[in-house]
Design a protein around this motif. Structure first.
Motif, short mmCIF file in Angstrom:
data_model
loop_
_atom_site.label_atom_id
_atom_site.label_comp_id
_atom_site.label_asym_id
_atom_site.label_seq_id
_atom_site.Cartn_x
_atom_site.Cartn_y
_atom_site.Cartn_z
N GLU A 91 0.70 -1.14 -0.04
CA GLU A 91 0.02 0.14 -0.02
C GLU A 91 0.91 1.39 -0.31
O GLU A 91 2.01 1.25 0.51
CB GLU A 91 -0.98 0.10 1.23
CG GLU A 91 -1.96 0.93 0.77
CD GLU A 91 -2.81 1.21 2.44
OE1 GLU A 91 -2.74 0.73 3.40
OE2 GLU A 91 -3.72 2.27 2.04
N ASP A 92 0.47 2.23 -0.83
CA ASP A 92 1.38 3.39 -0.97
C ASP A 92 0.33 4.67 -0.50
O ASP A 92 -0.31 4.84 -1.72
CB ASP A 92 1.91 3.38 -2.26
CG ASP A 92 2.88 4.69 -2.41
OD1 ASP A 92 2.66 5.78 -2.01
OD2 ASP A 92 3.76 4.29 -3.36
N VAL A 93 0.59 5.28 0.55
CA VAL A 93 -0.38 6.25 0.85
C VAL A 93 -0.24 7.80 -0.05
O VAL A 93 -1.06 8.23 -0.25
CB VAL A 93 -0.47 6.72 2.33
CG1 VAL A 93 -1.23 5.37 3.11
CG2 VAL A 93 0.78 7.10 3.05
N VAL A 94 0.91 7.65 -0.50
CA VAL A 94 1.18 8.84 -1.08
C VAL A 94 0.92 8.69 -2.45
O VAL A 94 0.22 9.57 -3.25
CB VAL A 94 2.74 9.25 -1.36
CG1 VAL A 94 3.06 10.45 -2.00
CG2 VAL A 94 3.41 9.20 0.16
N CYS A 95 0.86 7.84 -3.25
CA CYS A 95 0.52 7.39 -4.55
C CYS A 95 -0.94 7.22 -4.79
O CYS A 95 -1.58 7.70 -5.94
CB CYS A 95 1.36 6.28 -5.45
SG CYS A 95 2.92 6.70 -5.85
N LYS A 96 -1.57 6.76 -3.73
CA LYS A 96 -2.87 6.47 -3.72
C LYS A 96 -3.93 7.62 -4.07
O LYS A 96 -4.82 7.37 -4.90
CB LYS A 96 -3.22 6.08 -2.29
CG LYS A 96 -4.55 5.32 -2.15
CD LYS A 96 -4.68 4.51 -0.92
CE LYS A 96 -5.07 5.43 0.22
NZ LYS A 96 -5.49 4.70 1.48
N PHE A 108 7.79 7.50 -7.67
CA PHE A 108 7.43 8.95 -7.62
C PHE A 108 7.72 9.99 -6.52
O PHE A 108 7.72 11.09 -6.47
CB PHE A 108 5.80 9.15 -8.03
CG PHE A 108 5.35 8.49 -9.13
CD1 PHE A 108 5.80 9.05 -10.45
CD2 PHE A 108 4.94 7.23 -9.21
CE1 PHE A 108 5.34 8.48 -11.56
CE2 PHE A 108 4.55 6.65 -10.46
CZ PHE A 108 4.97 7.19 -11.62
N HIS A 109 8.30 9.25 -5.61
CA HIS A 109 8.80 9.78 -4.09
C HIS A 109 9.55 8.81 -3.33
O HIS A 109 9.69 7.48 -3.73
CB HIS A 109 7.41 10.23 -3.53
CG HIS A 109 6.33 9.07 -3.13
ND1 HIS A 109 6.67 8.39 -1.87
CD2 HIS A 109 5.83 8.45 -4.02
CE1 HIS A 109 5.80 7.50 -1.78
NE2 HIS A 109 5.16 7.33 -3.17
N LEU A 110 10.12 9.41 -2.22
CA LEU A 110 10.88 8.36 -1.72
C LEU A 110 10.06 7.26 -0.78
O LEU A 110 9.32 7.70 -0.22
CB LEU A 110 11.61 9.14 -0.46
CG LEU A 110 12.74 10.38 -1.12
CD1 LEU A 110 13.11 11.37 -0.16
CD2 LEU A 110 13.86 9.68 -1.83
N GLY A 111 10.60 6.11 -1.09
CA GLY A 111 9.87 5.00 -0.51
C GLY A 111 8.69 4.88 -1.23
O GLY A 111 7.78 3.80 -0.51
N CYS A 112 8.74 5.04 -2.46
CA CYS A 112 7.53 4.72 -3.32
C CYS A 112 7.18 3.32 -3.79
O CYS A 112 8.36 2.88 -4.00
CB CYS A 112 7.60 5.56 -4.76
SG CYS A 112 6.13 5.45 -5.73
N LYS A 113 6.12 2.76 -3.42
CA LYS A 113 6.04 1.31 -3.86
C LYS A 113 5.40 1.01 -5.31
O LYS A 113 4.94 -0.18 -5.31
CB LYS A 113 5.12 0.69 -2.89
CG LYS A 113 5.35 0.91 -1.19
CD LYS A 113 6.81 0.63 -0.86
CE LYS A 113 7.08 0.83 0.58
NZ LYS A 113 7.05 2.25 0.89
N CYS A 114 5.36 2.05 -5.85
CA CYS A 114 4.91 1.80 -7.43
C CYS A 114 5.64 1.20 -8.39
O CYS A 114 6.97 1.63 -8.26
CB CYS A 114 4.15 3.27 -7.90
SG CYS A 114 3.42 3.13 -9.31
N ILE A 115 5.14 0.16 -8.99
CA ILE A 115 6.22 -0.38 -10.11
C ILE A 115 5.48 -0.34 -11.47
O ILE A 115 4.23 -0.14 -11.60
CB ILE A 115 6.41 -1.77 -9.76
CG1 ILE A 115 5.33 -2.59 -9.39
CG2 ILE A 115 7.47 -1.77 -8.44
CD1 ILE A 115 5.59 -4.13 -9.53
ZN ZN Z 1 4.39 6.13 -4.43
#
Ligand code: ZN
Length: 200
Positions: A124-129, A153-160
Motif C-alpha cells: 500500500e502506498d498512501v502517497v501515490c494512492k 514518484f517519491h521516496l519510499g514509493c511502492k509503485c512499479i
Molecule cells: Zn508511491
C-alpha cells in the motif's frame, strides 16, 4: 581526311560519354532521394519507440546528491514515523533500485515491441494512492513524451511499472481493470512530489 574522321570519332565518343553520365545522374537522383527519405523515416520511428529513458532520466528525477541533501534534515515520514539514518540509506538505495527496475522493464519491453505498461504496487502506498491506481496504464509513446511517468514518484514509493502484452487494450484487458492514466495525451497528470517520504 582520316585525321578528321578520327577527331570526329573522338568528339562523338566524348559526347556519348557525357550523355551517359548526364542520363545516369538524372536517372539515379530520385532513387537516392527516396532512399534518404526512408532512412530518416525509419530513424524517426526508431528514436521515438526505442530510445531508452535511461539517458535523460537525470534531468527528470532528483540525483543522489539532491536526495541525500534533502533527507539530511528530515526526521519523520508522511505518517509521522521516525526516519533514522539507516532508514535514509535504505530510502536512497530503494529509490535507485526502483528507478533501475522501471527502466529495465521499459528496455526489455522495447526489445519485444511492448506498447503498453501499467502501474502496480508492491505494498500500500498512501502517497501515490491519491494520484495513481493499480491498473492505470500508459503507452510507450506516453513514456517517450513524458518520462516523468516512470516510477518511483517519491521516496519510499511502492509503485512499479509492468509491461502489458498485446498491441491494444481490448474489452478483456479493460475487465482486468486496465484504464488509461492520461486523459489527454499532451497533458501530464498531477504526480506526487518526490520529497514525500514513505518509510517501508
Ligand atoms: Zn508511491
Amino acid at each position: 581526311m582520316p585525321l578528321v574522321i578520327v577527331i570526329s570519332g573522338i568528339i562523338f565518343f566524348l559526347l556519348l560519354i557525357l550523355f551517359i553520365i548526364r542520363y545516369g545522374v538524372i536517372k539515379q537522383k530520385p532513387e537516392d532521394e527516396l532512399e534518404n527519405q526512408s532512412i530518416i523515416h525509419t530513424s524517426g520511428i526508431y528514436s521515438i519507440v526505442r530510445k531508452s529513458p535511461r539517458e535523460n532520466i537525470d534531468a527528470i528525477k532528483p540525483t543522489s546528491e539532491e536526495i541525500s541533501q534533502y533527507l539530511h534534515d528530515q526526521t519523520v515520514d508522511i505518517e509521522n514515523n521516525e526516519v533514522t539514518e539507516q532508514d535514509k540509506r535504505i530510502l536512497l538505495s530503494f529509490w535507485h533500485k526502483s528507478l533501475d527496475n522501471a527502466i529495465n522493464e521499459i528496455e526489455e519491453g522495447d526489445k519485444r515491441g511492448i506498447e503498453f505498461y501499467y502501474y502496480d504496487f508492491l505494498e500500500e502506498d498512501v502517497v501515490c494512492k491519491k494520484f495513481i491506481s493499480k491498473g492505470h496504464y500508459i503507452t510507450r509513446e506516453n513514456i517517450y513524451a513524458h518520462p516523468e511517468l516512470i516510477p518511483p514518484f517519491h521516496l519510499g514509493c511502492k509503485c512499479i511499472l509492468k509491461h502489458h502484452e498485446g498491441t491494444e487494450v481490448t474489452p478483456d484487458t479493460a475487465k482486468l481493470g486496465l484504464r488509461p492514466f492520461l486523459q489527454d495525451e499532451e497533458l501530464l497528470p498531477a504526480l506526487p512530489n518526490w520529497k514525500h517520504i514513505l518509510k517501508t
